[in-house]
Design a protein around this motif. Structure first.
Motif, PDB file in Angstrom:
ATOM      1  N   MET A 107       0.665  -1.259   0.093  1.00 55.33           N
ATOM      2  CA  MET A 107      -0.102  -0.032  -0.079  1.00 55.33           C
ATOM      3  C   MET A 107       0.888   1.195   0.074  1.00 55.33           C
ATOM      4  O   MET A 107       1.309   1.655   0.949  1.00 55.33           O
ATOM      5  N   GLU A 108       1.114   2.100  -1.086  1.00 59.14           N
ATOM      6  CA  GLU A 108       1.901   3.092  -1.375  1.00 59.14           C
ATOM      7  C   GLU A 108       0.854   4.089  -2.129  1.00 59.14           C
ATOM      8  O   GLU A 108       1.249   4.347  -3.248  1.00 59.14           O
ATOM      9  N   PRO A 109      -0.050   4.661  -1.441  1.00 54.34           N
ATOM     10  CA  PRO A 109      -0.754   5.600  -2.196  1.00 54.34           C
ATOM     11  C   PRO A 109      -0.084   6.603  -2.467  1.00 54.34           C
ATOM     12  O   PRO A 109       0.641   7.144  -1.960  1.00 54.34           O
ATOM     13  N   THR A 110      -0.833   7.348  -3.622  1.00 54.54           N
ATOM     14  CA  THR A 110      -0.183   8.555  -4.152  1.00 54.54           C
ATOM     15  C   THR A 110      -0.927   9.727  -4.109  1.00 54.54           C
ATOM     16  O   THR A 110      -0.480  10.944  -4.730  1.00 54.54           O
ATOM     17  N   THR A 111      -2.084   9.844  -3.508  1.00 54.72           N
ATOM     18  CA  THR A 111      -2.807  10.573  -3.297  1.00 54.72           C
ATOM     19  C   THR A 111      -2.865  11.174  -1.798  1.00 54.72           C
ATOM     20  O   THR A 111      -2.804  10.359  -0.939  1.00 54.72           O
ATOM     21  N   VAL A 112      -3.135  12.772  -1.642  1.00 54.79           N
ATOM     22  CA  VAL A 112      -3.334  12.875  -0.182  1.00 54.79           C
ATOM     23  C   VAL A 112      -4.418  12.128   0.633  1.00 54.79           C
ATOM     24  O   VAL A 112      -4.231  11.714   1.595  1.00 54.79           O
ATOM     25  N   TYR A 113      -5.578  11.949  -0.175  1.00 57.87           N
ATOM     26  CA  TYR A 113      -6.678  11.263   0.215  1.00 57.87           C
ATOM     27  C   TYR A 113      -6.251  10.095   0.632  1.00 57.87           C
ATOM     28  O   TYR A 113      -6.632   9.387   1.726  1.00 57.87           O
ATOM     29  N   ILE A 158      -3.405   8.899   1.333  1.00 61.03           N
ATOM     30  CA  ILE A 158      -2.519   8.851   2.465  1.00 61.03           C
ATOM     31  C   ILE A 158      -3.171   8.814   3.706  1.00 61.03           C
ATOM     32  O   ILE A 158      -3.205   8.379   4.799  1.00 61.03           O
ATOM     33  N   THR A 159      -4.250   9.713   3.759  1.00 59.76           N
ATOM     34  CA  THR A 159      -5.261   9.950   4.869  1.00 59.76           C
ATOM     35  C   THR A 159      -5.712   8.608   5.381  1.00 59.76           C
ATOM     36  O   THR A 159      -6.043   8.389   6.469  1.00 59.76           O
ATOM     37  N   LYS A 160      -6.236   8.120   4.337  1.00 60.36           N
ATOM     38  CA  LYS A 160      -7.056   6.764   4.861  1.00 60.36           C
ATOM     39  C   LYS A 160      -5.991   5.647   5.108  1.00 60.36           C
ATOM     40  O   LYS A 160      -6.522   4.857   6.081  1.00 60.36           O
ATOM     41  N   GLN A 161      -4.810   5.532   4.589  1.00 58.82           N
ATOM     42  CA  GLN A 161      -3.884   4.235   4.860  1.00 58.82           C
ATOM     43  C   GLN A 161      -3.440   4.750   6.346  1.00 58.82           C
ATOM     44  O   GLN A 161      -3.754   3.956   7.299  1.00 58.82           O
ATOM     45  N   VAL A 162      -3.141   6.000   6.600  1.00 52.94           N
ATOM     46  CA  VAL A 162      -2.593   6.252   7.909  1.00 52.94           C
ATOM     47  C   VAL A 162      -3.844   6.171   8.997  1.00 52.94           C
ATOM     48  O   VAL A 162      -3.686   5.567  10.022  1.00 52.94           O
ATOM     49  N   GLY A 163      -5.064   6.577   8.434  1.00 48.94           N
ATOM     50  CA  GLY A 163      -6.317   6.246   9.129  1.00 48.94           C
ATOM     51  C   GLY A 163      -6.348   4.910   9.832  1.00 48.94           C
ATOM     52  O   GLY A 163      -6.536   4.438  10.883  1.00 48.94           O
ATOM     53  N   GLU A 164      -6.156   3.783   8.660  1.00 48.89           N
ATOM     54  CA  GLU A 164      -6.286   2.390   9.163  1.00 48.89           C
ATOM     55  C   GLU A 164      -5.400   2.068  10.134  1.00 48.89           C
ATOM     56  O   GLU A 164      -5.858   1.266  11.116  1.00 48.89           O
ATOM     57  N   ARG A 165      -4.319   2.444   9.979  1.00 49.93           N
ATOM     58  CA  ARG A 165      -3.261   2.239  11.091  1.00 49.93           C
ATOM     59  C   ARG A 165      -3.524   2.572  12.503  1.00 49.93           C
ATOM     60  O   ARG A 165      -3.371   1.894  13.422  1.00 49.93           O
ATOM     61  N   TRP A 166      -4.220   3.909  12.450  1.00 49.00           N
ATOM     62  CA  TRP A 166      -4.509   4.437  13.681  1.00 49.00           C
ATOM     63  C   TRP A 166      -5.761   3.640  14.333  1.00 49.00           C
ATOM     64  O   TRP A 166      -5.973   3.292  15.764  1.00 49.00           O
ATOM     65  N   CYS A 167      -6.681   3.037  13.375  1.00 53.03           N
ATOM     66  CA  CYS A 167      -7.672   2.414  13.963  1.00 53.03           C
ATOM     67  C   CYS A 167      -7.448   1.196  14.436  1.00 53.03           C
ATOM     68  O   CYS A 167      -7.646   0.617  15.708  1.00 53.03           O
ATOM     69  N   GLU A 168      -6.583   0.402  14.028  1.00 51.73           N
ATOM     70  CA  GLU A 168      -5.930  -0.647  14.450  1.00 51.73           C
ATOM     71  C   GLU A 168      -5.279  -0.507  15.886  1.00 51.73           C
ATOM     72  O   GLU A 168      -5.479  -1.249  16.811  1.00 51.73           O
ATOM     73  N   TYR A 169      -4.444   0.539  15.890  1.00 47.00           N
ATOM     74  CA  TYR A 169      -3.812   1.054  16.964  1.00 47.00           C
ATOM     75  C   TYR A 169      -4.575   1.198  18.017  1.00 47.00           C
ATOM     76  O   TYR A 169      -4.287   0.453  19.170  1.00 47.00           O
ATOM     77  N   TYR A 170      -5.621   1.743  18.108  1.00 46.36           N
ATOM     78  CA  TYR A 170      -6.632   2.174  19.166  1.00 46.36           C
ATOM     79  C   TYR A 170      -7.243   1.071  19.449  1.00 46.36           C
ATOM     80  O   TYR A 170      -7.516   0.641  20.718  1.00 46.36           O
ATOM     81  N   HIS A 171      -7.611  -0.168  18.659  1.00 49.25           N
ATOM     82  CA  HIS A 171      -8.413  -1.200  19.051  1.00 49.25           C
ATOM     83  C   HIS A 171      -7.233  -2.117  19.655  1.00 49.25           C
ATOM     84  O   HIS A 171      -7.646  -2.576  20.830  1.00 49.25           O
ATOM     85  N   GLU A 172      -6.001  -2.206  19.405  1.00 51.07           N
ATOM     86  CA  GLU A 172      -5.093  -2.990  19.853  1.00 51.07           C
ATOM     87  C   GLU A 172      -4.665  -2.475  21.242  1.00 51.07           C
ATOM     88  O   GLU A 172      -4.431  -3.111  22.234  1.00 51.07           O
ATOM     89  N   LYS A 173      -4.304  -1.203  21.301  1.00 50.62           N
ATOM     90  CA  LYS A 173      -3.969  -0.592  22.702  1.00 50.62           C
ATOM     91  C   LYS A 173      -4.834  -0.290  23.681  1.00 50.62           C
ATOM     92  O   LYS A 173      -4.818  -0.124  24.952  1.00 50.62           O
ATOM     93  N   TYR A 174      -6.060   0.196  23.028  1.00 52.40           N
ATOM     94  CA  TYR A 174      -7.052   0.720  24.118  1.00 52.40           C
ATOM     95  C   TYR A 174      -8.497   0.082  23.998  1.00 52.40           C
ATOM     96  O   TYR A 174      -9.179   0.316  24.439  1.00 52.40           O
ATOM     97  N   GLY A 175      -8.363  -1.077  23.043  1.00 49.86           N
ATOM     98  CA  GLY A 175      -9.984  -1.746  23.118  1.00 49.86           C
ATOM     99  C   GLY A 175     -10.829  -1.021  22.298  1.00 49.86           C
ATOM    100  O   GLY A 175     -11.888  -1.375  22.689  1.00 49.86           O
ATOM    101  N   VAL A 176     -10.754  -0.130  21.347  1.00 51.21           N
ATOM    102  CA  VAL A 176     -11.757   0.648  21.060  1.00 51.21           C
ATOM    103  C   VAL A 176     -12.317  -0.240  19.768  1.00 51.21           C
ATOM    104  O   VAL A 176     -11.704  -0.904  19.052  1.00 51.21           O
TER     105      VAL A 176
END
Ligand code: AKB
Length: 315
Positions: free
Chosen positions: A137-143, A145-163
């Motif tokens: 996953m190497e997106p070349t649009t700003v949109y 990039i925001t969605k890829q980074v957002g996905e990482r944060w969603c997984e992070y919040y689920h793993e670390k904080y049980g969200v």
């Protein structure tokens, strides 16, 4: 106080139909629609509505607290074409609105989040056909990039904080109620409007540009299904691939000609061609099918039939 649902960005293409469906399921007063303005009056007048800027943490938090909101659907975003024109605004809205709801869930103000990702997370180095759930996953649009980074944060919040956050990688969505705005797949909605109104359309993508697409009813069905599934069955906490159909502008034009033989299409690709060329042609969604029973109902033929019938009623 009874628990309620908040939709942020409810006046947009998907938000409009999602709000109506959730109100049908849970009752009008249990579903609060919100947007930055009142641009969709039918939606605004259909039940509880609040003006909320998704970038304003306190506004989102106050609304959740005052209304005992337990589930948030965060549908506000700047899409791919607009994001290229306003990169910093896209980053600001797409990322900060996500952090706001993730942090509200971390603080236990809310229990559950739906956040849409997109096929825009993929880029030119991703396999073009039948893209697997886990891939380059190497997106070349700003949109993207925001969605890829957002996905990482969603997984992070689920793993670390049980969200409990759930997400889908939407393809282009085709619908006849609210118009899409600022996307690269928007041509697949505009073409039906122009076919009904003028019997001619100039497409901003070239004739053989294949992209993954989905009819709105399937997108709403997928969204409700993933949100209703038991938490244990949601094994992907970044975002699920979901597919329904893939076609090119030439193919959609041919299905329209079956109903409107005089319809004519011409091609004048613009900056959105490069965005489309960076995305895959088709998606492998076997993980969504296995985990929560995803299955689409609409192919291109059925979509064209419904789109033309519905748009004709209002012309
Ligand atoms: C866009 O074209 O930007 C969106 C999307 C594919 O997420 N419709």
């Amino acid at each position: 106080m009874t628990e309620t649902i908040l939709i942020i960005g409810a006046c947009g293409q998907i938000g409009t139909e999602l709000t109506m469906k959730l109100r049908e399921i849970h009752g009008i007063d249990s579903v609060i629609a919100s947007d930055i303005n009142t641009r969709n009056l039918d939606l605004v007048n259909s039940g509880p509505f609040e003006i909320i800027d998704a970038k304003n943490f306190n506004a989102v938090k106050d609304c959740c607290k005052h209304n005992n909101v337990k589930t948030v659907y965060l549908m506000a975003a700047l899409l791919s074409a607009t994001g290229e024109k306003y990169p910093m605004e896209a980053w600001d809205l797409n990322m900060n609105s996500l952090f706001h709801v993730l942090n509200l869930a971390k603080e236990k103000v809310i229990d559950k989040i739906f956040w849409p990702s997109s096929i825009a997370v993929f880029g030119p180095t991703t396999p073009k056909v039948n893209v697997p759930q886990h891939t380059i996953m190497e997106p070349t649009t700003v949109y993207g990039i925001t969605k890829q980074v957002g996905e990482r944060w969603c997984e992070y919040y689920h793993e670390k904080y049980g969200v409990d956050v759930r997400s889908l990688r939407y393809p282009g969505i085709i619908s006849h109620k609210a118009m899409p705005g600022g996307g690269t797949t928007d041509y697949a909605v505009e073409i039906y409007h122009e076919a009904i109104n003028n019997e001619t359309y100039t497409c901003f993508l070239s004739q053989d540009t294949y992209l993954p697409m989905m009819f709105m009813d399937d997108a709403i069905k997928a969204t409700i299904s993933i949100m209703e599934e038991k938490s244990n069955n949601i094994t992907i906490r970044s975002s699920y691939n979901i597919g329904a159909m893939s076609f090119s502008p030439k193919e959609i034009a041919n299905t329209i000609k079956e109903h409107l033989p005089n319809f004519k299409i011409s091609y004048s690709p613009d900056f959105r061609q490069a965005i489309a060329d960076s995305w895959p042609k088709s998606i492998n969604d076997e993980k969504a099918r296995a985990d929560w029973g995803w299955q689409p109902d609409f192919d291109l033929g059925k979509t064209t039939q419904v789109m033309l019938t519905e748009l004709k009623k209002n012309s």
